[in-house]
Design an enzyme around this catalytic site. Structure first.
Site, PDB file in Angstrom:
ATOM      1  N   TYR A  75      -4.772  12.898   0.998  1.00  0.00           N
ATOM      2  CA  TYR A  75      -3.830  11.881   0.939  1.00  0.00           C
ATOM      3  C   TYR A  75      -4.657  10.285   0.743  1.00  0.00           C
ATOM      4  CZ  TYR A  75       0.352   8.907   1.956  1.00  0.00           C
ATOM      5  OH  TYR A  75       1.528   7.941   2.029  1.00  0.00           O
ATOM      6  N   LYS A  94      -4.366   8.278  -2.909  1.00  0.00           N
ATOM      7  CA  LYS A  94      -3.897   7.038  -2.906  1.00  0.00           C
ATOM      8  C   LYS A  94      -4.898   5.875  -3.287  1.00  0.00           C
ATOM      9  CE  LYS A  94       0.426   7.609  -1.581  1.00  0.00           C
ATOM     10  NZ  LYS A  94       1.407   7.800  -2.499  1.00  0.00           N
TER      11      LYS A  94
HETATM   12  N1  NAD Z   1       7.066   5.492   4.284  1.00  0.00           N
HETATM   13  C1  NAD Z   1       5.996   4.966   4.402  1.00  0.00           C
HETATM   14  O1  NAD Z   1       5.654   4.479   5.387  1.00  0.00           O
HETATM   15  C2  NAD Z   1       4.961   5.293   3.301  1.00  0.00           C
HETATM   16  C3  NAD Z   1       3.491   4.614   3.551  1.00  0.00           C
HETATM   17  C4  NAD Z   1       2.681   4.467   2.439  1.00  0.00           C
HETATM   18  C5  NAD Z   1       2.818   5.136   1.620  1.00  0.00           C
HETATM   19  N2  NAD Z   1       4.069   5.883   1.114  1.00  0.00           N
HETATM   20  C6  NAD Z   1       4.082   6.463  -0.058  1.00  0.00           C
HETATM   21  O2  NAD Z   1       5.638   6.110  -0.789  1.00  0.00           O
HETATM   22  C7  NAD Z   1       6.079   7.370  -1.582  1.00  0.00           C
HETATM   23  C8  NAD Z   1       7.569   7.354  -1.025  1.00  0.00           C
HETATM   24  O3  NAD Z   1       7.356   7.948   0.527  1.00  0.00           O
HETATM   25  P1  NAD Z   1       8.726   8.052   1.217  1.00  0.00           P
HETATM   26  O4  NAD Z   1       8.405   7.491   2.643  1.00  0.00           O
HETATM   27  O5  NAD Z   1       9.941   7.640   0.389  1.00  0.00           O
HETATM   28  O6  NAD Z   1       8.871   9.786   1.254  1.00  0.00           O
HETATM   29  P2  NAD Z   1      10.175  10.719   1.140  1.00  0.00           P
HETATM   30  O7  NAD Z   1       9.749  11.763   1.654  1.00  0.00           O
HETATM   31  O8  NAD Z   1      11.289   9.854   2.130  1.00  0.00           O
HETATM   32  O9  NAD Z   1      10.699  10.658  -0.236  1.00  0.00           O
HETATM   33  C9  NAD Z   1       9.593  11.396  -1.028  1.00  0.00           C
HETATM   34  C10 NAD Z   1      10.490  12.054  -2.099  1.00  0.00           C
HETATM   35  O10 NAD Z   1       9.549  12.434  -2.970  1.00  0.00           O
HETATM   36  C11 NAD Z   1      10.041  13.811  -3.595  1.00  0.00           C
HETATM   37  N3  NAD Z   1       8.952  14.777  -3.879  1.00  0.00           N
HETATM   38  C12 NAD Z   1       8.056  15.492  -3.381  1.00  0.00           C
HETATM   39  N4  NAD Z   1       7.314  16.128  -4.009  1.00  0.00           N
HETATM   40  C13 NAD Z   1       7.816  15.733  -5.420  1.00  0.00           C
HETATM   41  C14 NAD Z   1       7.337  16.355  -6.515  1.00  0.00           C
HETATM   42  N5  NAD Z   1       6.485  17.133  -6.657  1.00  0.00           N
HETATM   43  N6  NAD Z   1       8.120  16.027  -7.705  1.00  0.00           N
HETATM   44  C15 NAD Z   1       9.109  14.991  -7.451  1.00  0.00           C
HETATM   45  N7  NAD Z   1       9.483  14.600  -6.370  1.00  0.00           N
HETATM   46  C16 NAD Z   1       8.816  14.983  -5.307  1.00  0.00           C
HETATM   47  C17 NAD Z   1      10.674  14.385  -2.199  1.00  0.00           C
HETATM   48  O11 NAD Z   1      11.612  15.404  -2.403  1.00  0.00           O
HETATM   49  C18 NAD Z   1      11.250  13.100  -1.676  1.00  0.00           C
HETATM   50  O12 NAD Z   1      12.890  13.135  -2.011  1.00  0.00           O
HETATM   51  C19 NAD Z   1       5.085   8.514  -1.295  1.00  0.00           C
HETATM   52  O13 NAD Z   1       4.017   8.680  -2.400  1.00  0.00           O
HETATM   53  C20 NAD Z   1       4.241   7.978   0.174  1.00  0.00           C
HETATM   54  O14 NAD Z   1       3.179   8.495  -0.056  1.00  0.00           O
HETATM   55  C21 NAD Z   1       4.941   5.885   1.932  1.00  0.00           C
END
Ligand code: NAD
Length: 263
Positions: free
Chosen positions: A155, A159
């Site tokens: 991860y 990133k």
């Molecule tokens: N939530 C946090 O605190 C946080 C922190 C840092 C980074 N992020 C990053 O932000 C992004 C969104 O995170 P989130 O918290 O909204 O997660 P989430 O799980 O709520 O949403 C992610 C979405 O991506 C979809 N997905 C997964 N694999 C996929 C693929 N191969 N093709 C298309 N869609 C796919 C999932 O079905 C889901 O709907 C991610 O990249 C995550 O790494 C989130």
């Protein structure tokens, strides 16, 4: 509507059925944009887009599959005829296992979805944005792409790669009107994060104490930053990774960053 220039712009959001991607879609709709929610879970993407209204589109697609990537962009162009903003929010969590117990296939999958997925989406969206002479791409990095978090090899590497690719693409396309930026969220309470807390992989109170702001962020904080980066107010900003983390990455001292009450 703080950004009237976003009215009528076409926004494609991957990972749009949940969390940060869904919040981004909802925020762009409030600004008057036309939104495409794309997600691995087609049914959820279609349902959420339906809630946004008939002027918006939901569709299925896997960002790690090149044919799916092409069809997500093509479906956007077929329906709306242009593409102004790409938000790469599709993502999956890593295993949190010690390195010696990690599966190489899991490592590859993480890199495939986050890094290659972001790369392929940017590559597929660029030709239309180059024709338009304008476009904004917003990628999702993380505090994990900047700070060293044990056990989170794939991860974090993915990133960090997204942060650097945001720079390279930003440099390549700057003169042609495409801006490429990333956001590095701290710990935001989304389904992604809630799952880690529920599975005991993350202690939410410990995170609150380590965050100068003393609380977890919300999807709205990220969506607000995305609106800004997509807006004309950010027209001279490209290649950056913007932390949106309540000061998490700014903190460098020993011990807790916040000593107040937790809620
Ligand atoms: N939530 C946090 O605190 C946080 C922190 C840092 C980074 N992020 C990053 O932000 C992004 C969104 O995170 P989130 O918290 O909204 O997660 P989430 O799980 O709520 O949403 C992610 C979405 O991506 C979809 N997905 C997964 N694999 C996929 C693929 N191969 N093709 C298309 N869609 C796919 C999932 O079905 C889901 O709907 C991610 O990249 C995550 O790494 C989130």
């Amino acid at each position: 509507m703080p950004y009237p220039e976003l009215k009528g712009r076409v926004v494609l959001v991957t990972g749009g059925a949940s969390g940060l991607g869904l919040a981004a879609g909802q925020s762009f709709v409030r600004e008057g944009a036309s939104v495409v929610l794309a997600d691995l879970h087609a049914d959820r993407a279609v349902a959420e887009a339906g809630l946004l209204g008939p002027a918006h589109l939901g569709l299925g697609g896997d960002v790690s599959n090149e044919a799916d990537v092409a069809s997500m962009v093509n479906a956007t162009l077929t329906r709306f005829g242009r593409l102004d903003v790409l938000v790469n929010s599709a993502g999956i969590p890593d295993s949190f296992l010690p390195t010696l117990e990690q599966d190489v296939a899991d490592f590859r999958r993480l890199v495939d979805v986050h890094l290659c997925g972001t790369y392929m989406m940017c590559k597929a969206a660029a030709p239309q944005m180059l024709r338009q002479g304008r476009g904004a791409m917003i990628n999702l990095s993380s505090v994990a792409g900047v700070l060293g978090l044990a056990r989170r090899n794939a991860y974090s590497a993915a990133k960090a790669g997204i942060g650097m690719m945001t720079r390279t693409l930003g440099c390549e396309w700057a003169a042609q009107g495409i801006r490429v930026n990333a956001i590095a969220p701290g710990y935001m309470l989304t389904p992604f994060m809630q799952k880690l807390v529920d599975e005991g992989k993350l202690d939410a109170d410990q995170v609150r104490r380590r965050t100068p702001a003393g609380r977890l962020g919300s999807a709205r904080h990220i969506a607000d930053a995305m609106l800004f980066l997509a807006s004309d107010g950010a027209e001279f900003i490209t290649g950056v990774t913007l932390p949106v983390d309540g000061g998490y990455m700014a903190w460098g001292a020993v011990g807790d960053a916040y000593g107040g009450p937790l809620n």
